[in-house]
Design a protein around this motif. Structure first.
Motif, short mmCIF file in Angstrom:
data_model
loop_
_atom_site.label_atom_id
_atom_site.label_comp_id
_atom_site.label_asym_id
_atom_site.label_seq_id
_atom_site.Cartn_x
_atom_site.Cartn_y
_atom_site.Cartn_z
N ASP A 300 32.49 52.09 34.05
CA ASP A 300 32.12 50.98 33.27
C ASP A 300 32.16 51.49 31.67
OD1 ASP A 300 32.35 49.09 35.09
OD2 ASP A 300 30.08 49.03 35.24
N TYR A 330 40.53 47.52 34.71
CA TYR A 330 39.77 46.56 35.48
C TYR A 330 40.11 46.79 36.98
CZ TYR A 330 37.01 43.93 31.86
OH TYR A 330 35.94 43.51 31.14
N ARG A 333 38.34 49.83 38.11
CA ARG A 333 37.01 49.79 38.30
C ARG A 333 36.91 49.27 39.65
NH1 ARG A 333 33.30 45.92 38.21
NH2 ARG A 333 30.97 46.56 37.23
N ALA A 413 37.81 38.37 31.92
CA ALA A 413 37.56 39.58 32.86
C ALA A 413 38.13 38.96 34.19
CB ALA A 413 36.32 39.86 32.77
N TYR A 415 37.11 40.05 38.18
CA TYR A 415 36.16 40.84 38.75
C TYR A 415 36.41 40.65 40.35
CZ TYR A 415 33.24 41.03 34.84
OH TYR A 415 32.75 41.30 33.42
#
Length: 583
Positions: A300, A330, A333, A413, A415
């Motif tokens: 992060d 992203y 991640r 974003a 997720y």
């Protein structure tokens, strides 16, 4: 002829009987170990010693050692590797040490041991492939000392024609000194008065007091580390180091708590196996979770630095490659999180010995678990897969401007389970990934951020389009947010009885800039018409008859004249006069 046939049948019968005897002997050898004597140096075992089944042998050993009758408990050990004198001298000592190891090292579930004399494998034991097979060895536990594994087991022995008995195997007794050194009484327990050593339920009296103190001290250590990490984050210069220190406060506190608790268990205090076994599992899980979470936080922090350095503000004014980079980060991640979770799970399963017995059961019921997880977590798994699909196909990218269900929003974003959209008025839309990809949406930044905007004015038929076209180009070219001036267009796109629709087209570098340019150019066009050609505004045309002109009627008077009432209309119809006017 009869004599050779008789001899042949006799030979066959002898061969079959020899084979049956050999097979019976082999079967007997698989059911027990044949020995000449069992613990001859201890004498005959008392009646309270039960050794017929694995469960009876272990239960009897635990009950006798709990009563501190170690000399009698020695009858449940196979001391044949010792001399007769050593059996009498060391039997009670080995029984006491083994009891301490079993009490602190591993909690043995007696109901899980076989209650059969031959310890036959049952189908529900997790060994279906060996169901119905008798055993002469049963594993109790596996303990580790200095990366060395020691198996504790009971075995079945038979002396001559006597009944076979179950005893602690000699291999287990050989490992007792090393195991006792690690799992024996702790330093603290050596200083506890004898009156607190008695048991209440599954724990001793001193353990009921020590365990809350142990948990309180461990929690205080974690709270202190959490506060020190916060202080360190505030003292560091503003930037990525301080942000990272703030992000790892919680996992670092849990890691230190686990390490401190493990140190106390190794060098200060040792609780009973019923507490130590689950506590060890919890500590390993906390350690693995903390390390994995720090790894995710490191990713992060790297993501924050990369986004600040290469992308900056999240919108579609940035270059397409920069938005692709942020979207890829992203996705990276999420991949790191997935790998970390799998790694932590594998590490925990490999380290926790309790999972050795649970592993076969879990594998045997894997199909059932798969169905249950699939049904219960269908929405979550669907969102995770859809999230990876969006990231890999780049259907949307971080910073793209999309129109979703009437909302102009930037993709802020992506997720695992949801997408966060930032609207033009700084609101946040949280949309599940599956819902987002299942609905049509408009990506205004899919290929490029440029966007056409249209200004539509409704004017009188007398309006001069050529003049308006020149003024539109003048106003548009003066705007910084208008690009590609050769694509400025002005056309009459509609006509009615007394009006015409004139459309003006301009292009902006991105959607919001194009919208602002459209609004400013519209204002300038309206001001030009208002100041220089007010006759171009749409107006109502009124046609007057000769009768109206003779009466001196004007459009203003006609608008001021109030409507006639129903009574006035009826009276005028009767007399032939018109209704009276406000004049």
């Amino acid at each position: 002829m009869k004599t050779p046939l008789a001899w042949f049948l006799l030979v066959v019968l002898l061969a079959v009987s020899c084979l049956g005897a050999a097979q019976e002997e082999d079967e007997e050898e698989t059911r027990w170990y044949t020995v000449d004597a069992v613990n001859a140096g201890l004498g005959e075992p008392p009646e309270e010693v039960q050794r017929e089944t694995p469960r009876d042998a272990v239960r009897s050993f635990m009950e006798l050692t709990e009563e501190e009758d170690y000399a009698v408990a020695a009858h449940l050990l196979n001391l044949n590797d010792l001399t007769l004198e050593e059996q009498a001298e060391r039997g009670a000592i080995l029984a006491r040490q083994l009891a301490a190891v079993l009490q602190r090292g591993e909690w043995i579930n007696l109901s899980g041991l076989s209650a059969r004399k031959n310890a036959m494998v049952e189908g529900s034991s997790g060994e279906e492939s060996r169901a119905g097979e008798p055993r002469r060895d049963v594993e109790l536990a596996t303990l580790e000392v200095d990366d060395q594994s020691y198996m504790l087991r009971v075995s079945r022995y038979r002396v001559g024609e006597q009944d076979a008995v179950w005893l602690i195997a000699p291999e287990t007794l050989t490992a007792i000194p090393d195991l006792y050194e690690k799992y024996g009484p702790s330093w603290l327990e050596g200083h506890i008065p004898e009156r607190f050593q008695s048991s209440i339920g599954m724990l001793k009296i001193w353990e009921w007091v020590a365990i809350p103190v142990f948990l309180f001290i461990t929690g205080a250590v974690g709270w202190t580390v959490h506060g020190l990490m916060g202080l360190l984050a505030s003292r560091l210069p503003p930037g990525l180091p301080s942000v990272f220190a703030q992000m790892i406060r919680l996992p670092m506190a849990f890691i230190v708590m686990a390490l401190h608790a493990q140190w106390l268990l190794d060098y200060v205090v040792a609780f009973s196996g019923v507490v130590t076994a689950p506590l060890q599992v919890v500590l390993i899980i906390i350690m693995a979770w903390g390390v994995g979470l720090i790894a995710v936080r490191l990713v992060d922090a790297f993501l924050i630095r990369m986004s600040r350095r290469f992308v900056g503000e999240i919108d579609d004014t940035r270059h397409r490659d920069e938005r692709n980079l942020l979207t890829t980060l992203y996705a990276l991640r999420r991949a790191v999180i997935l790998v970390t979770v799998l790694g932590v799970a594998v590490f925990v399963i490999a380290q926790v010995s309790i999972f050795e017995s649970l592993g076969m059961t879990l594998l045997a019921s894997a199909s059932v678990l798969t169905v249950l997880v699939g049904v219960a977590g269908q929405a979550v798994l669907g969102n995770i897969l859809a999230s990876f699909q969006v990231s890999l196909t780049k259907a949307i990218r971080i910073g793209d401007l999309v129109v979703f269900e009437g909302h102009w929003s930037y993709v802020e974003a992506i997720y695992y389970t949801y997408i966060r959209l930032r609207t033009w008025d700084e609101r946040r839309l949280i949309v599940p990934v599956r819902y987002f990809v299942s609905k049509p949406y408009e990506n205004l930044s899919s290929k490029h951020a440029k966007l056409y905007r249209t200004i539509v004015l409704t004017l009188h038929l007398s309006a001069d389009v050529a003049t308006l076209r020149e003024k539109f180009k003048e106003f548009a070219m003066a705007e910084e947010q208008v690009i590609e001036h050769h694509k400025l267009l002005c056309y009459v796109t509609g006509q009615h009885e007394a009006t015409q629709e004139i459309s003006f087209y301009l292009m902006g570098p991105e959607a919001m800039g194009a919208w602002e340019a459209e609004a400013r150019v519209r204002e300038k066009l309206l001001a030009f018409i208002r100041d220089h050609h007010p006759e171009w505004w749409p107006r109502e045309v009124v046609v007057l008859s000769h009768h109206d002109i003779a009466r001196g009627d004007t459009p203003a008077k006609r608008r001021l004249r109030r409507p006639a009432t129903v009574q006035e209309v009826d009276e005028s119809s009767a007399t032939g006069d018109e209704p009276s006017s406000p004049e």
